[in-house]
Write a protein that holds these residues in place. Structure first.
Motif, PDB file in Angstrom:
ATOM      1  N   LEU A 100      41.956 -11.487 -37.390  1.00 18.18           N
ATOM      2  CA  LEU A 100      42.278 -13.459 -38.064  1.00 18.18           C
ATOM      3  C   LEU A 100      43.707 -13.445 -38.306  1.00 18.18           C
ATOM      4  CD1 LEU A 100      38.752 -12.442 -40.817  1.00 18.18           C
ATOM      5  CD2 LEU A 100      39.217 -13.854 -38.673  1.00 18.18           C
ATOM      6  N   LEU A 101      44.237 -12.059 -38.179  1.00 21.27           N
ATOM      7  CA  LEU A 101      45.930 -13.106 -38.838  1.00 21.27           C
ATOM      8  C   LEU A 101      45.966 -14.262 -37.771  1.00 21.27           C
ATOM      9  CD1 LEU A 101      47.211 -10.280 -40.218  1.00 21.27           C
ATOM     10  CD2 LEU A 101      47.302 -12.323 -41.709  1.00 21.27           C
ATOM     11  N   GLY A 102      45.824 -13.117 -36.497  1.00 14.82           N
ATOM     12  CA  GLY A 102      46.149 -13.659 -35.465  1.00 14.82           C
ATOM     13  C   GLY A 102      45.304 -15.437 -35.137  1.00 14.82           C
TER      14      GLY A 102
ATOM     15  N   LEU B  52      44.034 -10.662 -46.448  1.00 18.37           N
ATOM     16  CA  LEU B  52      44.040 -10.059 -44.894  1.00 18.37           C
ATOM     17  C   LEU B  52      45.428  -9.040 -45.044  1.00 18.37           C
ATOM     18  CD1 LEU B  52      43.161 -13.471 -42.444  1.00 18.37           C
ATOM     19  CD2 LEU B  52      41.717 -11.364 -43.289  1.00 18.37           C
ATOM     20  N   LEU B  53      46.702  -8.963 -44.917  1.00 14.29           N
ATOM     21  CA  LEU B  53      47.588  -8.832 -45.431  1.00 14.29           C
ATOM     22  C   LEU B  53      46.994  -7.215 -45.399  1.00 14.29           C
ATOM     23  CD1 LEU B  53      51.190 -10.447 -46.148  1.00 14.29           C
ATOM     24  CD2 LEU B  53      50.143  -9.615 -43.622  1.00 14.29           C
TER      25      LEU B  53
ATOM     26  N   ARG C 201      35.479 -13.953 -38.269  1.00  9.16           N
ATOM     27  CA  ARG C 201      36.865 -13.620 -36.829  1.00  9.16           C
ATOM     28  C   ARG C 201      35.506 -14.102 -35.748  1.00  9.16           C
ATOM     29  NH1 ARG C 201      34.731 -10.265 -33.078  1.00  9.16           N
ATOM     30  NH2 ARG C 201      34.836  -9.053 -34.447  1.00  9.16           N
ATOM     31  N   SER C 202      34.050 -13.978 -35.624  1.00  7.94           N
ATOM     32  CA  SER C 202      33.263 -14.445 -34.381  1.00  7.94           C
ATOM     33  C   SER C 202      33.544 -15.513 -34.561  1.00  7.94           C
ATOM     34  CB  SER C 202      32.133 -13.308 -34.994  1.00  7.94           C
ATOM     35  OG  SER C 202      30.771 -14.427 -33.710  1.00  7.94           O
ATOM     36  N   LEU C 203      32.855 -16.328 -35.783  1.00 12.82           N
ATOM     37  CA  LEU C 203      32.979 -17.755 -35.493  1.00 12.82           C
ATOM     38  C   LEU C 203      34.265 -18.742 -34.894  1.00 12.82           C
ATOM     39  CD1 LEU C 203      31.483 -20.209 -36.601  1.00 12.82           C
ATOM     40  CD2 LEU C 203      32.448 -19.520 -38.658  1.00 12.82           C
ATOM     41  N   LEU C 204      35.169 -18.024 -35.640  1.00  8.95           N
ATOM     42  CA  LEU C 204      36.612 -18.659 -35.233  1.00  8.95           C
ATOM     43  C   LEU C 204      37.033 -18.438 -34.049  1.00  8.95           C
ATOM     44  CD1 LEU C 204      37.690 -18.569 -38.700  1.00  8.95           C
ATOM     45  CD2 LEU C 204      39.660 -18.083 -37.586  1.00  8.95           C
ATOM     46  N   GLU C 205      36.644 -17.038 -33.215  1.00  5.03           N
ATOM     47  CA  GLU C 205      37.060 -17.428 -31.697  1.00  5.03           C
ATOM     48  C   GLU C 205      35.478 -17.590 -31.212  1.00  5.03           C
ATOM     49  OE1 GLU C 205      35.808 -12.906 -31.334  1.00  5.03           O
ATOM     50  OE2 GLU C 205      38.341 -12.248 -31.232  1.00  5.03           O
TER      51      GLU C 205
END
Length: 353
Positions: free
Chosen positions: A250-252, A232-233, A209-213
């Motif tokens: 992460l889904l978002g 993820l679900l 998540r941090s990497l994607l942000e």
């Protein structure tokens, strides 16, 4: 006659004592010496402590020594960085892989690398050491050394298959190095999210998540996460709120907009954790769902006058791209007019970003 103050040598020997008070007094004396203005005193006590770390019979003293050096010995003189690394690795090789003192050891070795250009080959060799305790320390150091240790990333990835203490340390380092080598890191993190459980899965989720942000802030396209959607679900329904939080985020971030994802995110608008609920609202906006429900939830949290709830909403909205905020701009403006004090100011700052 007043009691004579113990010498530095005596204080070092007392670290192996079974008397907690004696150990505490010795640590105070040695800590003062490590901070002395006289650099010769500092070097002398450091050498004494490092020598003690190399004594096989002094294992009881290892934990207090490692903690003392990690917290007090800064900056270590360049001339002692190599001997210090040898002494630390020698000591940890005699400790159990689960020993709490290994965290201090990893931090201490990382400090040594910050101080001097020590060879990365030493860390690479330690990653293959026969003792899991040494491998754990080396795996923890790699991420703390930073971008200069990216060349060790392929070797670090193999440590993800090691025993748990080593694998956990390797996963933390992988998360730290991921922004410097995303092509290698993302597939490994995705794999860990899909296979790991508990703490390891949480670390993988958080790192991904941090990497994607970071990528989003720099305008880079998000990696394809469709294959990860079922995982993820599932993790979004975990009993632990931190895992649910990372999963819905992460889904978002992955723009996963299937009916199942939208339904899951909508359900989590009612999550018992305000942070999870707020993150689910932001995720709904990112996947392109109609904004009304998300806007209502975020406005309710922001104007609740409950510090936990309004901070949850502000945290979830922090760093969100302007296009996404624009979908609920009217609701945020209304919330800014209703909110009070610092919360109102924070909302207005978001609208100006």
């Amino acid at each position: 006659m007043a009691n004579r103050a113990p010498s530095l040598d005596e204080s070092v020997s007392r670290l192996s004592s079974s008397d907690p008070r004696g150990v505490s007094e010795a640590l105070e004396t040695l800590g003062d010496a490590l901070c002395a203005e006289d650099h010769q005193v500092r070097e002398r006590v450091a050498r004494l402590l490092l020598k003690e770390l190399e004594r096989p019979e002094a294992t009881k003293a290892y934990a207090p020594i490692l903690h003392l050096l990690q917290t007090t010995w800064w900056p270590p003189p360049v001339s002692l960085t190599q001997p210090a690394m040898v002494a630390v690795l020698s000591a940890v090789s005699r400790l159990d892989a689960e020993a709490p003192a290994l965290d201090d050891a990893a931090l201490l070795v990382a400090n040594l690398y910050r101080m001097a250009p020590l060879p990365l080959s030493a860390l690479e060799q330690a990653l293959g050491h026969e003792q899991a305790s040494v491998r754990r320390v080396a795996a923890g150091v790699v991420g703390r050394v930073g971008e200069s240790a990216v060349s060790l990333l392929p070797r670090l990835l193999t440590a993800l298959e090691d025993v748990e203490p080593v694998a956990g340390a390797a996963l933390e380092s992988l998360g730290s190095l991921a922004p410097a080598a995303p092509r290698l890191a993302v597939p490994a993190l995705v794999d860990q999210v899909g296979r790991a459980e508990g703490t390891r899965q949480y670390l993988a989720l958080m790192s991904l998540r941090s990497l994607l942000e970071d990528d989003r802030r720099e305008g880079q396209a998000a990696p394809e996460l469709a294959a990860l959607e079922p995982v993820l679900l599932k993790s979004a329904e975990d009993s632990q709120a931190p895992i649910r939080l990372e999963s819905v985020s992460l889904l978002g971030l992955g723009r996963l907009s299937s009916l199942a994802t939208v339904a899951t995110l909508r359900r989590h608008l009612l999550d018992e954790s305000p942070r999870v609920a707020a993150s689910a609202a932001v995720a709904l906006l990112r996947v392109g769902a109609p904004p009304q429900e998300a806007a209502t939830l975020l406005s309710t949290l922001l104007t609740s006058e409950d510090s936990e709830k309004d901070m949850a909403a502000l945290t979830a909205l922090e760093g969100v791209e302007s296009a996404t905020l624009g979908r609920i701009r009217d609701s945020l403006e209304q919330a800014a007019n209703k909110a009070k004090g610092l919360v109102a100011e924070a909302i207005r700052e978001l609208l100006l970003a």
